[in-house]
Design a protein around this motif. Structure first.
Motif, PDB file in Angstrom:
ATOM      1  N   PRO A  94      -4.481  24.678  71.915  1.00  0.00           N
ATOM      2  CA  PRO A  94      -4.391  24.759  70.468  1.00  0.00           C
ATOM      3  C   PRO A  94      -3.040  24.348  69.885  1.00  0.00           C
ATOM      4  CG  PRO A  94      -4.082  26.935  71.330  1.00  0.00           C
ATOM      5  CD  PRO A  94      -4.346  26.029  72.512  1.00  0.00           C
ATOM      6  N   GLY A  95      -2.162  23.798  70.681  1.00  0.00           N
ATOM      7  CA  GLY A  95      -0.931  23.257  70.115  1.00  0.00           C
ATOM      8  C   GLY A  95      -1.253  22.165  69.107  1.00  0.00           C
ATOM      9  N   THR A  96      -0.309  21.855  68.258  1.00  0.00           N
ATOM     10  CA  THR A  96      -0.561  20.882  67.188  1.00  0.00           C
ATOM     11  C   THR A  96      -0.141  19.459  67.545  1.00  0.00           C
ATOM     12  OG1 THR A  96       1.569  21.372  66.167  1.00  0.00           O
ATOM     13  CG2 THR A  96      -0.327  22.668  65.425  1.00  0.00           C
ATOM     14  N   GLY A  97       0.524  19.275  68.663  1.00  0.00           N
ATOM     15  CA  GLY A  97       1.049  17.955  69.012  1.00  0.00           C
ATOM     16  C   GLY A  97       0.009  16.860  69.090  1.00  0.00           C
ATOM     17  N   GLY A  98      -1.123  17.126  69.724  1.00  0.00           N
ATOM     18  CA  GLY A  98      -2.175  16.111  69.829  1.00  0.00           C
ATOM     19  C   GLY A  98      -2.738  15.728  68.475  1.00  0.00           C
ATOM     20  N   PHE A  99      -2.898  16.705  67.609  1.00  0.00           N
ATOM     21  CA  PHE A  99      -3.382  16.434  66.248  1.00  0.00           C
ATOM     22  C   PHE A  99      -2.355  15.588  65.492  1.00  0.00           C
ATOM     23  CE2 PHE A  99      -5.370  20.494  67.411  1.00  0.00           C
ATOM     24  CZ  PHE A  99      -6.700  20.184  67.214  1.00  0.00           C
ATOM     25  N   GLN A 100      -1.086  15.960  65.596  1.00  0.00           N
ATOM     26  CA  GLN A 100      -0.031  15.228  64.896  1.00  0.00           C
ATOM     27  C   GLN A 100       0.058  13.784  65.384  1.00  0.00           C
ATOM     28  OE1 GLN A 100       1.334  16.387  62.226  1.00  0.00           O
ATOM     29  NE2 GLN A 100       0.414  18.393  62.487  1.00  0.00           N
ATOM     30  N   ARG A 101      -0.063  13.577  66.690  1.00  0.00           N
ATOM     31  CA  ARG A 101      -0.026  12.203  67.232  1.00  0.00           C
ATOM     32  C   ARG A 101      -1.197  11.378  66.703  1.00  0.00           C
ATOM     33  NH1 ARG A 101       1.148  15.004  71.935  1.00  0.00           N
ATOM     34  NH2 ARG A 101      -0.789  14.373  72.942  1.00  0.00           N
ATOM     35  N   ALA A 102      -2.388  11.973  66.642  1.00  0.00           N
ATOM     36  CA  ALA A 102      -3.563  11.253  66.121  1.00  0.00           C
ATOM     37  C   ALA A 102      -3.362  10.895  64.653  1.00  0.00           C
ATOM     38  CB  ALA A 102      -4.821  12.098  66.301  1.00  0.00           C
ATOM     39  N   LEU A 103      -2.840  11.833  63.870  1.00  0.00           N
ATOM     40  CA  LEU A 103      -2.588  11.560  62.449  1.00  0.00           C
ATOM     41  C   LEU A 103      -1.536  10.462  62.293  1.00  0.00           C
ATOM     42  CD1 LEU A 103      -2.595  15.239  61.126  1.00  0.00           C
ATOM     43  CD2 LEU A 103      -4.414  13.525  60.826  1.00  0.00           C
ATOM     44  N   GLU A 104      -0.493  10.519  63.085  1.00  0.00           N
ATOM     45  CA  GLU A 104       0.550   9.487  63.016  1.00  0.00           C
ATOM     46  C   GLU A 104      -0.002   8.123  63.405  1.00  0.00           C
ATOM     47  OE1 GLU A 104       3.750  10.898  65.495  1.00  0.00           O
ATOM     48  OE2 GLU A 104       4.084  12.637  64.204  1.00  0.00           O
ATOM     49  N   GLN A 105      -0.801   8.064  64.467  1.00  0.00           N
ATOM     50  CA  GLN A 105      -1.353   6.786  64.929  1.00  0.00           C
ATOM     51  C   GLN A 105      -2.266   6.149  63.894  1.00  0.00           C
ATOM     52  OE1 GLN A 105      -3.119   6.778  68.861  1.00  0.00           O
ATOM     53  NE2 GLN A 105      -1.475   8.063  69.672  1.00  0.00           N
ATOM     54  N   THR A 106      -2.966   6.964  63.133  1.00  0.00           N
ATOM     55  CA  THR A 106      -3.912   6.433  62.153  1.00  0.00           C
ATOM     56  C   THR A 106      -3.309   6.301  60.759  1.00  0.00           C
ATOM     57  OG1 THR A 106      -4.744   8.652  61.656  1.00  0.00           O
ATOM     58  CG2 THR A 106      -5.905   7.398  63.378  1.00  0.00           C
ATOM     59  N   GLY A 107      -2.211   6.996  60.524  1.00  0.00           N
ATOM     60  CA  GLY A 107      -1.602   6.979  59.199  1.00  0.00           C
ATOM     61  C   GLY A 107      -2.374   7.789  58.170  1.00  0.00           C
ATOM     62  N   VAL A 108      -3.244   8.670  58.634  1.00  0.00           N
ATOM     63  CA  VAL A 108      -4.054   9.498  57.747  1.00  0.00           C
ATOM     64  C   VAL A 108      -3.402  10.873  57.633  1.00  0.00           C
ATOM     65  CG1 VAL A 108      -6.322  10.596  57.453  1.00  0.00           C
ATOM     66  CG2 VAL A 108      -6.177   8.266  58.340  1.00  0.00           C
ATOM     67  N   PRO A 109      -3.199  11.384  56.414  1.00  0.00           N
ATOM     68  CA  PRO A 109      -2.627  12.725  56.270  1.00  0.00           C
ATOM     69  C   PRO A 109      -3.626  13.807  56.689  1.00  0.00           C
ATOM     70  CG  PRO A 109      -3.225  11.860  54.126  1.00  0.00           C
ATOM     71  CD  PRO A 109      -3.458  10.743  55.118  1.00  0.00           C
ATOM     72  N   ALA A 110      -3.120  14.963  57.061  1.00  0.00           N
ATOM     73  CA  ALA A 110      -3.964  16.064  57.527  1.00  0.00           C
ATOM     74  C   ALA A 110      -5.046  16.424  56.511  1.00  0.00           C
ATOM     75  CB  ALA A 110      -3.108  17.290  57.849  1.00  0.00           C
ATOM     76  N   GLY A 111      -4.750  16.342  55.234  1.00  0.00           N
ATOM     77  CA  GLY A 111      -5.718  16.700  54.199  1.00  0.00           C
ATOM     78  C   GLY A 111      -6.889  15.740  54.080  1.00  0.00           C
ATOM     79  N   ALA A 112      -6.787  14.569  54.705  1.00  0.00           N
ATOM     80  CA  ALA A 112      -7.872  13.580  54.670  1.00  0.00           C
ATOM     81  C   ALA A 112      -8.567  13.482  56.025  1.00  0.00           C
ATOM     82  CB  ALA A 112      -7.330  12.219  54.243  1.00  0.00           C
ATOM     83  N   ALA A 113      -8.361  14.513  56.851  1.00  0.00           N
ATOM     84  CA  ALA A 113      -8.957  14.535  58.187  1.00  0.00           C
ATOM     85  C   ALA A 113      -9.737  15.822  58.383  1.00  0.00           C
ATOM     86  CB  ALA A 113      -7.864  14.425  59.249  1.00  0.00           C
ATOM     87  N   VAL A 114     -10.669  15.774  59.322  1.00  0.00           N
ATOM     88  CA  VAL A 114     -11.427  16.944  59.731  1.00  0.00           C
ATOM     89  C   VAL A 114     -11.502  16.908  61.257  1.00  0.00           C
ATOM     90  CG1 VAL A 114     -13.685  15.822  59.537  1.00  0.00           C
ATOM     91  CG2 VAL A 114     -13.529  18.279  59.298  1.00  0.00           C
TER      92      VAL A 114
END
Length: 165
Positions: A94-114
């Motif tokens: 449940p760390g956030t690193g994998g989520f943050q890397r995916a958001l960075e790679q796609t350029g999508v902010p957390a609020g536009a992701a599910v």
């Protein structure tokens, strides 16, 4: 304050996530767990239904991206290559690193992701901590690991709380 172990939604399966509804809600990225969310454990190729769902997401302008804790060196990359999508394996949920890397790679902010996943203590907790809306689906199969059944049972109160939302 909401509990980080409670999903925003609880669904039977990924196919109940309708691309047109996601698009209307401003979602541009679906992060997904691999095993027991998109496919059963050990399944090496995407099903025709999964391919259709991925195509429907893309037609709605939504990308699919796998965030998996899989430690198997080739499972996640090979499956995702066959589906034509990116992935992060050994994500440390449940760390956030994998989520943050995916958001960075796609350029999508957390609020536009599910994030869609089958486990409270990894997928849902991690997504909520990363600021990504969390959707829980029923696990496709318990599999050969009896400890997985115990973990799913321990998640029951949080699944029920998500259903009441």
């Amino acid at each position: 304050m909401t509990c980080p172990l409670v999903p925003a939604r609880v669904l039977d399966n990924i196919y109940q996530l309708r691309p047109e509804e996601l698009r209307a809600a401003g979602i541009r990225l679906v992060l997904a767990d691999l095993d027991n969310t998109l496919v059963p454990y050990e399944e090496s190729l995407p099903s025709p239904a999964l391919r259709r769902w991925k195509d429907e997401l893309e037609q709605a302008g939504i990308s699919l991206f796998v965030v998996s804790n899989s430690r198997k060196s080739r499972r996640c990359p090979d499956f995702c290559a066959a589906l034509g999508i990116p992935c992060i394996r050994h994500a440390g949920k449940p760390g956030t690193g994998g989520f943050q890397r995916a958001l960075e790679q796609t350029g999508v902010p957390a609020g536009a992701a599910v994030m869609v996943g089958d486990q409270i203590f990894t997928d849902i907790w991690g997504a909520n901590r990363a600021g990504v809306a969390a959707v829980l689906v029923k696990p496709i199969a318990i599999g050969r690991n009896p400890l997985r059944a115990v973990r799913y049972a321990a998640e029951t109160p949080f699944r029920l709380a998500g259903k009441r939302k």
